[in-house]
Design a protein around this motif. Sequence first.
Motif, short mmCIF file in Angstrom:
data_model
loop_
_atom_site.label_atom_id
_atom_site.label_comp_id
_atom_site.label_asym_id
_atom_site.label_seq_id
_atom_site.Cartn_x
_atom_site.Cartn_y
_atom_site.Cartn_z
N ILE A 45 0.88 -1.17 0.00
CA ILE A 45 0.00 0.00 0.00
C ILE A 45 0.91 1.21 0.00
O ILE A 45 1.65 1.43 0.95
N ILE A 58 1.60 4.98 0.21
CA ILE A 58 1.08 6.28 0.65
C ILE A 58 2.21 7.28 0.53
O ILE A 58 3.23 7.14 1.19
N LYS A 70 -7.67 -2.67 15.79
CA LYS A 70 -6.91 -1.53 15.30
C LYS A 70 -6.02 -1.00 16.42
O LYS A 70 -6.49 -0.83 17.55
N GLU A 113 -2.87 2.01 17.42
CA GLU A 113 -2.31 3.30 17.03
C GLU A 113 -0.93 3.47 17.68
O GLU A 113 -0.76 3.19 18.87
N THR A 169 -4.15 -3.43 6.90
CA THR A 169 -4.16 -2.05 6.42
C THR A 169 -3.39 -1.17 7.39
O THR A 169 -3.32 -1.45 8.59
N THR A 194 -2.28 3.24 7.93
CA THR A 194 -2.34 4.63 7.50
C THR A 194 -1.38 5.45 8.33
O THR A 194 -1.17 5.18 9.53
N LEU A 195 -0.80 6.50 7.70
CA LEU A 195 0.21 7.33 8.35
C LEU A 195 -0.18 8.80 8.27
O LEU A 195 -0.57 9.28 7.20
N THR A 196 -0.12 9.48 9.42
CA THR A 196 -0.27 10.93 9.45
C THR A 196 1.04 11.52 9.96
O THR A 196 2.03 10.80 10.13
N ASP A 252 -1.49 4.08 12.19
CA ASP A 252 -2.56 3.16 12.54
C ASP A 252 -2.44 1.86 11.76
O ASP A 252 -2.26 1.89 10.53
#
Length: 527
Positions: A7, A9, A53, A55, A75, A77-79, A84
């Motif tokens: 994935i 990003i 999930k 974090e 899955t 996700t990165l901020t 996460d």
Amino acid sequence: MNIYSKIRIIIFAAITALASSCGEKNNSEDPVQEKMVFEIDAPKNVPFELGEKKEFDVKAENITRTIIETPKGWTATLTETKFDVTAPEALNDDVTTEGPITVLYFGTTGTGDKVSFNVSVNIPEDAAFTINISNVTNSSAYVKVEPKDKTSRYYWNVVTDETWNSISGDASAVFTDELAQIKKQYPSLTLEDILDGLLNMGDSEEEVSGLPSSTNFYVFAINVNDNGDCYGTSASAQFSTLEPGDPKDCTFDIEIKNLSASEGTVVVTPSDGSVRYWTSIEEVASWAGDAAMPGKVKETLEKYASDKNMDIEKVVEGVSYTGVSEETWDLEANTSYYAYAYAMDEQGNALGDVFKKQFTSKSTDVSDADISLVYRYFDGDKLYDSDNTKWANAKGKVLVQAKVNPNGLAASWCVALSKGDLTDDVSYPDEPTMNAMLQGGYSGKSMNNYYVDGYKTCTLLGFAWDEYGIFGVLHRQLLELTPEGVTDISEVAPETSSLGVLKISASSTIQLPSHRTTSKTIFRKRL
């Protein structure tokens, strides 16, 4: 071999335009890589439950882009400050249960590095099942399920081969559908409560009845975890019910229960569960006679079929029963009725005799079943000092003991202790209060022990019900617990169990189902 999905990003930061030199030397300087910092606050190995999930904190400086690589089915996700990760919801061929999660990161000049940590899903060991089917009749079968792992919970049920083939033998689809139905029907029940009603542990055996004759079935079993997710490999076995018997030989046992002034429940049990039959109630004053009543019923069915432009066979199929039936009827107070049943063919004709049972509704909806309550309370610290093993839970508490004395009509009862003053039946109406008690109170005990956090105002509540399940009056007794009112600990009754103090709010409107729903009770609704 694990196959990983990538994935990607890409996070773009402000990138300064760089002058390039082609052929000739100019005054521009080569870009300088500022120090990159990229850290994920995660241990080397991170376990997950299915669908969970997690974090993690992130520290990033001078990073222009990133690429995330995850195991198949995961899955991430990165901020700017958080990372996460979510585990797969369920197990299948498109999911990898463990492997590394890697983040590749790059700075302003394109140079980069990576950080990585391992993730895994906690999967209980698969449990194999042995399914034995015996005593098959034209409407029932005796099923025994024996799991190899006696400590894992599992779900089993019976479905027709038509249903089994329509879901391609996916046992989890049946469980997921039933779980969704119960959540929708009983939204106040927790997932834990529902699973307790649906799942088994250890060997399970049961006679499954109400099955249609001359029909092929599958019995299956599959493991389910505490999140309501199926896992492992299911097991299944087949059987077929026998040919139906002669409807004219069928007899009917009729039982009346939960009888009140306004309603009553009629339970009909046929001697042959494969026989289709009609059942209803009729006031004794308007009974047309055993010979005439089936004719009146057929006229009604034919008129309905004509009005709705339906085939009579479809109408009969929709209003008749096979197997044991249980239906609650609205009644007029102090009125005599017949509950009746007889075998019926596809055209609505009677086959065999009419069986009936007379009953009379009550004059009021409040039962004479009753209890009286006697209470006393003790200093928990003194109990603890006298025997800190026996009274380990008493320290810092007040022990309230309530004794129940039922009258001869009380089949059972419910008693609860709630903090505060609940004696106002306007703020705390009887019906929701009694329902809340049934959910959180304790039934059928002659001696009840409650631990209270200190000397407070409490309300002792109790009511009984008769053999028909009709409630008596609700008793409310205000308790002002004070140090001066304690009873000497020499008079304390032996502690058989310790009960919690019930919390009932003025807005409580809990409505409980009449019985806990299980997979076997829902089965007939699927056919």
